[in-house]
Design a protein around this motif. Structure first.
Motif, PDB file in Angstrom:
ATOM      1  N   THR A  39       0.840  -1.153  -0.165  1.00 36.62           N
ATOM      2  CA  THR A  39      -0.076  -0.130  -0.085  1.00 36.62           C
ATOM      3  C   THR A  39       0.820   1.218   0.139  1.00 36.62           C
ATOM      4  O   THR A  39       0.547   2.042  -0.611  1.00 36.62           O
ATOM      5  N   THR A  63      -0.384   1.414   6.953  1.00 38.53           N
ATOM      6  CA  THR A  63      -1.497   2.023   6.026  1.00 38.53           C
ATOM      7  C   THR A  63      -2.640   0.946   5.981  1.00 38.53           C
ATOM      8  O   THR A  63      -2.405   0.045   5.053  1.00 38.53           O
ATOM      9  N   ASP A  87      -4.597  -2.452  -5.322  1.00 38.26           N
ATOM     10  CA  ASP A  87      -3.791  -3.064  -4.011  1.00 38.26           C
ATOM     11  C   ASP A  87      -4.777  -3.909  -3.348  1.00 38.26           C
ATOM     12  O   ASP A  87      -6.027  -4.156  -3.694  1.00 38.26           O
TER      13      ASP A  87
HETATM   14 MG    MG Z   1      -1.720  -2.773   2.284  1.00 31.69          MG
END
Ligand code: MG
Ligand code: GDP
Length: 215
Positions: free
Chosen positions: A29, A45, A70
């Protein structure tokens, strides 16, 4: 998509899906946020709420639009399936240079992607957190040799300092354009010719380990 007979014009706008894969906490991320938004967060995150972030870039006059996917943290529960990476043009496999186990996980992902998607997917491997040089345990030469053996390009990155991040996505974009062009009948890496509307792609016998896409 059908093109007029004899036409070899390349598309001007390319849209690609790129997935981020790797063990939890390696910095996936952080890498995306560093690239797309130029931000870094010391705290973990948590999940991006959107499934993907987009980034546009220009490559020699051609416009490239990346949808960078992601994970929502499913990798922590070993619950990332083909539905996440299917239709991907490229994958960015991330490990943490201070965590040997995360490097082994990259190898599992490479195997799975090659098995499910073959040689058409462009792969880059990111050894992330290189700013933590003193804690590094994954040897660079080992990682480079491995990447080479599977036809992937290896980058050293730090989402924290920004080192290597632009290069990863630039390289991946160039490779994906090349693969796409060779499929469309433009001059590509493989030998490709047209016969009465049939595109014949001549490829060498596939080697199990090394692939042509990103070497
Ligand atoms: Mg992540
Ligand atoms: P993900 O689970 O793979 O998405 O990993 P995250 O992006 O959430 O990052 C996990 C932790 O590692 C967070 O605390 C980040 O701040 C930290 N991190 C990520 N990238 C780097 C980096 O390049 N250097 C350092 N020092 N820490 C990083």
């Amino acid at each position: 998509m059908a093109s007029p007979a004899g036409a070899t014009a390349r598309p001007n706008v390319y849209s690609f899906k790129v997935v981020l894969l790797g063990e939890g906490a390696v910095g996936k991320t952080s890498v995306v946020l560093s690239y797309v938004e130029g931000k870094f967060n010391e705290k973990h995150t948590t999940t991006l709420q959107a499934s993907f972030l987009t980034k546009k870039l220009s490559l020699g006059g051609r416009r490239v639009s990346l949808a960078i996917w992601d994970t929502a943290g499913q990798e922590r529960f070993h619950a990332l399936g083909p539905i996440y990476y299917r239709d991907s043009n490229g994958a960015c496999l991330v490990y943490d240079v201070t965590d040997e186990d995360s490097f082994q996980k990259v190898k599992n992902w490479v195997k799975e992607l090659r098995k499910m998607l073959g040689s058409e997917i462009c792969l880059v491997i990111c050894g992330n957190k290189v700013d933590l040089a003193k804690e590094r345990v994954v040897d660079l030469s080992t990682a480079l040799a491995y990447a080479d053996s599977v036809g992937a390009k290896h980058f050293e990155t730090s989402a924290k300092t920004g080192v290597g991040i632009e290069e990863v996505f630039l390289f991946l974009s160039q490779q994906m354009v090349r693969v796409k062009d060779s499929k469309e009948g433009a001059v590509g890496t493989g030998s490709l010719r047209r016969r009465q509307n049939v595109v014949v792609v001549e490829q060498p016998e596939p080697e199990p380990a090394k692939r042509a896409c990103c070497g």
